[in-house]
Each structure stands twice: as structure tokens, then as C-alpha cells.
Design a protein around this motif. Structure first.
Motif, PDB file in Angstrom:
ATOM      1  N   ALA A 162       0.825  -1.204   0.000  1.00  0.00           N
ATOM      2  CA  ALA A 162       0.000   0.000   0.000  1.00  0.00           C
ATOM      3  C   ALA A 162       0.864   1.259   0.000  1.00  0.00           C
ATOM      4  O   ALA A 162       1.883   1.329   0.679  1.00  0.00           O
ATOM      5  N   THR A 163       0.426   2.267  -0.756  1.00  0.00           N
ATOM      6  CA  THR A 163       1.127   3.547  -0.797  1.00  0.00           C
ATOM      7  C   THR A 163       0.521   4.491   0.242  1.00  0.00           C
ATOM      8  O   THR A 163      -0.551   4.215   0.792  1.00  0.00           O
ATOM      9  N   LYS A 164       1.196   5.616   0.488  1.00  0.00           N
ATOM     10  CA  LYS A 164       0.685   6.583   1.462  1.00  0.00           C
ATOM     11  C   LYS A 164      -0.675   7.130   1.035  1.00  0.00           C
ATOM     12  O   LYS A 164      -1.557   7.330   1.864  1.00  0.00           O
ATOM     13  N   THR A 165      -0.860   7.368  -0.251  1.00  0.00           N
ATOM     14  CA  THR A 165      -2.134   7.884  -0.752  1.00  0.00           C
ATOM     15  C   THR A 165      -3.262   6.881  -0.520  1.00  0.00           C
ATOM     16  O   THR A 165      -4.359   7.251  -0.104  1.00  0.00           O
ATOM     17  N   GLU A 166      -2.993   5.604  -0.769  1.00  0.00           N
ATOM     18  CA  GLU A 166      -4.005   4.565  -0.546  1.00  0.00           C
ATOM     19  C   GLU A 166      -4.334   4.445   0.939  1.00  0.00           C
ATOM     20  O   GLU A 166      -5.503   4.269   1.311  1.00  0.00           O
ATOM     21  N   ILE A 167      -3.322   4.535   1.793  1.00  0.00           N
ATOM     22  CA  ILE A 167      -3.545   4.446   3.240  1.00  0.00           C
ATOM     23  C   ILE A 167      -4.388   5.623   3.712  1.00  0.00           C
ATOM     24  O   ILE A 167      -5.336   5.465   4.489  1.00  0.00           O
ATOM     25  N   LYS A 168      -4.075   6.824   3.233  1.00  0.00           N
ATOM     26  CA  LYS A 168      -4.827   8.022   3.610  1.00  0.00           C
ATOM     27  C   LYS A 168      -6.293   7.885   3.223  1.00  0.00           C
ATOM     28  O   LYS A 168      -7.189   8.125   4.035  1.00  0.00           O
ATOM     29  N   THR A 169      -6.558   7.452   2.002  1.00  0.00           N
ATOM     30  CA  THR A 169      -7.931   7.275   1.527  1.00  0.00           C
ATOM     31  C   THR A 169      -8.654   6.214   2.346  1.00  0.00           C
ATOM     32  O   THR A 169      -9.819   6.394   2.712  1.00  0.00           O
ATOM     33  N   ALA A 170      -7.980   5.118   2.660  1.00  0.00           N
ATOM     34  CA  ALA A 170      -8.593   4.031   3.419  1.00  0.00           C
ATOM     35  C   ALA A 170      -8.984   4.478   4.823  1.00  0.00           C
ATOM     36  O   ALA A 170     -10.084   4.177   5.294  1.00  0.00           O
ATOM     37  N   VAL A 171      -8.108   5.217   5.512  1.00  0.00           N
ATOM     38  CA  VAL A 171      -8.403   5.678   6.873  1.00  0.00           C
ATOM     39  C   VAL A 171      -9.556   6.684   6.846  1.00  0.00           C
ATOM     40  O   VAL A 171     -10.452   6.635   7.686  1.00  0.00           O
ATOM     41  N   GLN A 172      -9.555   7.581   5.865  1.00  0.00           N
ATOM     42  CA  GLN A 172     -10.632   8.570   5.772  1.00  0.00           C
ATOM     43  C   GLN A 172     -11.974   7.903   5.494  1.00  0.00           C
ATOM     44  O   GLN A 172     -12.989   8.278   6.071  1.00  0.00           O
ATOM     45  N   GLN A 173     -11.999   6.882   4.633  1.00  0.00           N
ATOM     46  CA  GLN A 173     -13.241   6.171   4.344  1.00  0.00           C
ATOM     47  C   GLN A 173     -13.710   5.334   5.532  1.00  0.00           C
ATOM     48  O   GLN A 173     -14.884   5.313   5.867  1.00  0.00           O
TER      49      GLN A 173
END
Length: 95
Positions: free
Chosen positions: A33-44
């Protein structure tokens, strides 16, 4: 990939609980996972605003049972910083 595939579980340690007081939450995440994917996942997943992410690859330790030597799996940890005044209630209950 859904956020269930990216976020594996929260990190449960004294250092992680101390970070929660500052608005920094730690998670074990998918190693690819990339930082962008992690950020989106936590926000969702939690409905919060992420302002920063630090990631680190944690090498698995060698473990020994009697004469047999094994190796724990390598993992990736993400420390997610939230916007001022926000928190993840589900993880606050663990502390």
C-alpha cells in the motif's frame, strides 16, 4: 482494493497509545500500500481528515523454539496524523 484490504489492524502498544493522545494513530497495513491509498482508506473507514502519514517497513525477527529457528513475517506500519480536534472513537475505547 477496499480499505479492508489496506488496513490490517491497529498497532497495540504503549507507544501507540501515547501517540493517540497527540492525534497520531498506528496501523499495520498491506506492505504494497502507498501513502495515498492508506490516507484514503483511513478517511473512508473512520470518517476523519488525515493531515500526514509516516510509513515504515518492520523486519520480522528471528525466533527460536528449542533447536528450530524460524522467522516472523515482515510487516508495514503506518502512523496517521489527524486534523486538530479529531479522533477515532473505536480505537480510543481500546486504550
Amino acid at each position: 482494493m477496499s480499505f479492508y484490504d489496506i488496513i490490517k489492524q491497529p498497532v497495540i502498544s504503549e507507544k501507540a497509545y501515547a501517540g493517540m493522545e497527540r492525534g497520531a494513530y498506528s496501523f499495520w497495513v498491506d506492505p504494497k500500500a502507498t501513502k495515498t491509498e492508506i490516507k484514503t482508506a483511513v478517511q473512508q473507514a473512520f470518517g476523519v481528515t488525515v493531515i500526514g502519514i509516516s510509513t515504515m517497513n518492520v523486519a520480522g525477527k528471528r525466533k527460536r523454539v528449542g533447536k528450530f529457528v524460524g522467522h516472523r513475517a515482515d510487516r508495514k506500519k503506518a502512523v496517521v496524523r489527524l486534523a486538530e480536534g479529531q479522533k477515532i472513537e473505536a480505537l480510543e475505547a481500546l486504550a
